[in-house]
Design an enzyme around this catalytic site. Structure first.
Site, PDB file in Angstrom:
ATOM      1  N   ASP A 138       0.822  -0.927  -0.048  1.00  0.00           N
ATOM      2  CA  ASP A 138      -0.093  -0.080  -0.287  1.00  0.00           C
ATOM      3  C   ASP A 138       0.968   1.338   0.058  1.00  0.00           C
ATOM      4  O   ASP A 138       1.990   1.196   0.099  1.00  0.00           O
ATOM      5  CB  ASP A 138      -0.993   0.171   1.243  1.00  0.00           C
ATOM      6  CG  ASP A 138      -0.345   0.012   2.453  1.00  0.00           C
ATOM      7  OD1 ASP A 138       0.849   0.275   2.521  1.00  0.00           O
ATOM      8  OD2 ASP A 138      -0.971  -0.295   3.517  1.00  0.00           O
ATOM      9  N   SER A 139       0.322   2.483  -0.346  1.00  0.00           N
ATOM     10  CA  SER A 139       1.036   3.476  -0.328  1.00  0.00           C
ATOM     11  C   SER A 139       1.449   4.332   0.816  1.00  0.00           C
ATOM     12  O   SER A 139       2.260   5.093   0.693  1.00  0.00           O
ATOM     13  CB  SER A 139       0.422   4.584  -1.188  1.00  0.00           C
ATOM     14  OG  SER A 139      -0.832   5.022  -0.632  1.00  0.00           O
ATOM     15  N   GLY A 140       0.987   3.899   1.946  1.00  0.00           N
ATOM     16  CA  GLY A 140       1.047   4.568   3.073  1.00  0.00           C
ATOM     17  C   GLY A 140       0.114   5.902   3.524  1.00  0.00           C
ATOM     18  O   GLY A 140       0.176   6.370   4.635  1.00  0.00           O
TER      19      GLY A 140
ATOM     20  N   CYS B  96      -6.280 -27.879  13.969  1.00  0.00           N
ATOM     21  CA  CYS B  96      -7.628 -28.638  14.168  1.00  0.00           C
ATOM     22  C   CYS B  96      -7.312 -29.965  14.009  1.00  0.00           C
ATOM     23  O   CYS B  96      -7.946 -31.071  14.717  1.00  0.00           O
ATOM     24  CB  CYS B  96      -8.651 -28.234  13.325  1.00  0.00           C
ATOM     25  SG  CYS B  96      -9.310 -26.429  13.541  1.00  0.00           S
TER      26      CYS B  96
ATOM     27  N   GLN C  86     -11.712   7.581  -3.988  1.00  0.00           N
ATOM     28  CA  GLN C  86     -12.157   8.028  -2.596  1.00  0.00           C
ATOM     29  C   GLN C  86     -13.544   8.834  -3.232  1.00  0.00           C
ATOM     30  O   GLN C  86     -14.130   8.462  -4.135  1.00  0.00           O
ATOM     31  CB  GLN C  86     -10.976   9.052  -2.442  1.00  0.00           C
ATOM     32  CG  GLN C  86      -9.742   8.332  -1.729  1.00  0.00           C
ATOM     33  CD  GLN C  86     -10.030   7.719  -0.636  1.00  0.00           C
ATOM     34  OE1 GLN C  86     -11.026   7.538   0.051  1.00  0.00           O
ATOM     35  NE2 GLN C  86      -9.062   6.624  -0.308  1.00  0.00           N
TER      36      GLN C  86
ATOM     37  N   CYS D  47     -12.472 -28.426   9.611  1.00  0.00           N
ATOM     38  CA  CYS D  47     -11.430 -27.847   9.309  1.00  0.00           C
ATOM     39  C   CYS D  47     -10.002 -28.734   9.296  1.00  0.00           C
ATOM     40  O   CYS D  47      -9.950 -29.608  10.005  1.00  0.00           O
ATOM     41  CB  CYS D  47     -11.001 -26.696  10.164  1.00  0.00           C
ATOM     42  SG  CYS D  47      -9.435 -25.804  10.049  1.00  0.00           S
TER      43      CYS D  47
ATOM     44  N   PHE E  87      -3.055   5.532   3.783  1.00  0.00           N
ATOM     45  CA  PHE E  87      -4.102   5.365   5.101  1.00  0.00           C
ATOM     46  C   PHE E  87      -3.223   5.353   6.473  1.00  0.00           C
ATOM     47  O   PHE E  87      -3.892   5.928   7.370  1.00  0.00           O
ATOM     48  CB  PHE E  87      -4.815   3.859   5.056  1.00  0.00           C
ATOM     49  CG  PHE E  87      -5.694   3.315   5.999  1.00  0.00           C
ATOM     50  CD1 PHE E  87      -7.040   3.824   6.179  1.00  0.00           C
ATOM     51  CD2 PHE E  87      -5.217   2.728   7.098  1.00  0.00           C
ATOM     52  CE1 PHE E  87      -7.871   3.465   7.066  1.00  0.00           C
ATOM     53  CE2 PHE E  87      -5.927   2.372   8.038  1.00  0.00           C
ATOM     54  CZ  PHE E  87      -7.299   2.707   8.309  1.00  0.00           C
TER      55      PHE E  87
ATOM     56  N   HIS F  75      -4.809 -21.390  12.267  1.00  0.00           N
ATOM     57  CA  HIS F  75      -6.151 -21.770  12.066  1.00  0.00           C
ATOM     58  C   HIS F  75      -6.890 -20.549  11.281  1.00  0.00           C
ATOM     59  O   HIS F  75      -7.474 -20.816  10.333  1.00  0.00           O
ATOM     60  CB  HIS F  75      -6.920 -22.186  13.333  1.00  0.00           C
ATOM     61  CG  HIS F  75      -8.286 -22.327  13.212  1.00  0.00           C
ATOM     62  ND1 HIS F  75      -9.007 -23.339  12.391  1.00  0.00           N
ATOM     63  CD2 HIS F  75      -9.431 -21.208  13.405  1.00  0.00           C
ATOM     64  CE1 HIS F  75     -10.463 -23.294  12.518  1.00  0.00           C
ATOM     65  NE2 HIS F  75     -10.505 -22.044  13.064  1.00  0.00           N
TER      66      HIS F  75
ATOM     67  N   ASP G  74      -8.056  -7.442   1.758  1.00  0.00           N
ATOM     68  CA  ASP G  74      -7.036  -7.536   2.711  1.00  0.00           C
ATOM     69  C   ASP G  74      -7.596  -7.213   4.012  1.00  0.00           C
ATOM     70  O   ASP G  74      -8.432  -6.340   4.018  1.00  0.00           O
ATOM     71  CB  ASP G  74      -6.048  -6.662   2.393  1.00  0.00           C
ATOM     72  CG  ASP G  74      -5.789  -5.204   2.813  1.00  0.00           C
ATOM     73  OD1 ASP G  74      -5.413  -4.928   3.860  1.00  0.00           O
ATOM     74  OD2 ASP G  74      -6.648  -4.704   1.745  1.00  0.00           O
TER      75      ASP G  74
ATOM     76  N   CYS H   5      -6.708 -27.909   9.076  1.00  0.00           N
ATOM     77  CA  CYS H   5      -5.607 -26.915   9.279  1.00  0.00           C
ATOM     78  C   CYS H   5      -4.779 -27.723  10.248  1.00  0.00           C
ATOM     79  O   CYS H   5      -5.171 -28.573  10.924  1.00  0.00           O
ATOM     80  CB  CYS H   5      -5.888 -25.705   9.596  1.00  0.00           C
ATOM     81  SG  CYS H   5      -6.286 -25.599  11.517  1.00  0.00           S
TER      82      CYS H   5
ATOM     83  N   GLY I 178     -11.209   4.232   1.297  1.00  0.00           N
ATOM     84  CA  GLY I 178     -12.200   5.148   2.362  1.00  0.00           C
ATOM     85  C   GLY I 178     -13.324   4.499   2.839  1.00  0.00           C
ATOM     86  O   GLY I 178     -14.147   5.071   3.191  1.00  0.00           O
TER      87      GLY I 178
END
Length: 395
Positions: free
Chosen positions: A89-91, A332, A212, A327, A93, A358, A289, A329, A239
């Site tokens: 990300d660009s920074g 589990c 935005q 699950c 936020f 998990h 994300d 994983c 945003g």
């Protein structure tokens, strides 16, 4: 970068983002590695549970250890031992979240480090320079994240600044491509070989623009149109999930998604609640994300096929069953709820490890199943089922 669509089920879609470092199947979840590490996880473990791309944070890596150091050590992929694609990300936020420590100017943002109070400045060119030196596969344009709530006039100014900065980010990236092209052509000419495509052997980053406009539909549309005029490899809605009511967020998601280019990835930034994800995928978003799976894991909240579980609850004190019988994983397959509760209450490091394994597995497996549902044209039923699991009723 190349993006193509595989299947469509109403507005939802599956696809693939092809990069030099690997393919990302969409809809995709990107585990967040803020400081160059997805907390409590080895890179090899991330690959084993299905992660195809991770996200790292420009702002944090710029402050510590510094993008120059990472560049000197071979770039971010080598630095963190991750061979797959990385989005940075660009920074914007992070600077937005430091509202008491920053001052927005026409040419960028002046801010004080949350680490030591030192004064710094990041503008569009600096944000692109940092990301170029990190060597990520997908870079985000520098934007001004509109807060919630925001008056219409403020949202207009924020949008205009974001568009102006986006144009400067694009120009910076184009100038880098031109320099690389000149270098590559000269290298091939000097070697006596015929020039080939100048970018073939060069690590060219893809660049995404960020929409935005706050909660104002006309401004969201304007922002997107202005970004499309500049031209980007992908488009992101920023945003959102910044404190607004869910229904307002859903209105913007449902409004903006169908207006975004069909032939480019659509990224919904920072949204990871799985009910929100279902709404976004239903409307055609491709990339997500969020820190929810990792942060919740460290706090003892675990995601299961029966809903959320707080592992510290007394009822699990002598529970011999796995956290989620559906699950597969590592956690589990090998440990009981009683043991996970014991580790958490004892503040053992292993608690964070097993809980994170998990939660991330659950998220990545959820996205895999969601892609299968879209491919099989059963996404509507999939969405209804999971909304009932998570909220008790379908939306």
């Amino acid at each position: 970068m190349r993006f193509y669509i595989k299947h469509i089920d109403n507005k939802s879609r599956t696809g693939a983002i092809e990069t030099a470092r690997g393919v990302v199947n969409t809809p995709a979840f990107m585990p967040v590695g803020t400081q160059g590490t997805v907390k409590a996880m080895f890179p090899e473990e991330l690959k084993e549970i299905g992660a195809e791309i991770i996200l790292s944070n420009t702002y944090h890596l710029y402050l510590r250890p510094g993008h120059e150091i990472i560049h000197q050590l071979g770039g971010l992929h080598k630095f963190i031992n991750w061979s797959g694609p990385i989005l940075t990300d660009s920074g914007g936020f992070q600077v937005y979240s430091l509202s008491s420590l920053r001052r927005i100017r026409e040419d960028g943002v002046e801010f004080r480090s949350h680490i030591d109070g030192s004064l710094h400045f990041i503008g569009p060119e600096k944000a692109m320079e940092i990301q170029a030196m990190l060597g990520s596969d997908i870079a985000m344009a520098f934007d001004e994240c509109t807060p919630y709530p925001a008056e219409y006039e403020y949202a207009v100014k924020s949008l205009e600044l974001t568009t102006k900065w986006a144009g400067r980010c694009k120009e910076y990236c184009e100038s880098v491509k031109r320099r690389i092209a000149e270098t590559e052509i000269k290298r091939y000419e000097d070697s006596g070989n015929s020039p080939i495509h100048p970018f073939t052997h060069s690590p060219i980053q893809s660049l995404f623009g960020i929409i935005q406009g706050g909660m104002y539909k006309d401004l969201r549309k304007r922002s997107l149109e202005e970004l499309m005029e500049i031209g980007f490899d992908g488009y992101a809605a920023g945003g959102l999930s910044v404190g607004e009511p869910k229904e307002e967020m859903y209105e913007i998601i449902e409004f903006i998604a169908p207006l975004m280019p069909e032939d480019r990835p659509r990224y919904l930034m920072g949204v990871g609640d799985l009910v929100d994800v279902l709404v976004a995928v239903e409307n055609g978003f491709d990339m997500f994300d969020c820190v929810m799976p990792t942060r919740n894991a460290r706090n003892g909240t675990l995601f299961t096929s029966r809903g959320r579980i707080s592992i510290k609850r007394t009822e699990f004190k002598a529970d011999p069953d796995p956290l989620d019988p559906d699950c597969n994983c590592y956690t589990c397959r090998n440990y009981s709820k009683a043991y996970l509760r014991h580790l958490f209450l004892s503040k053992e490091i292993l608690s964070m490890r097993l809980n994170t394994i998990h939660n991330l597995y659950f998220y990545l497996d959820f996205f895999r199943k969601m892609r299968e549902a879209i491919d099989n044209r059963t996404f509507k039923q999939f969405k209804k089922y999971w909304e009932e699991v998570w909220t008790g009723h379908p939306r």
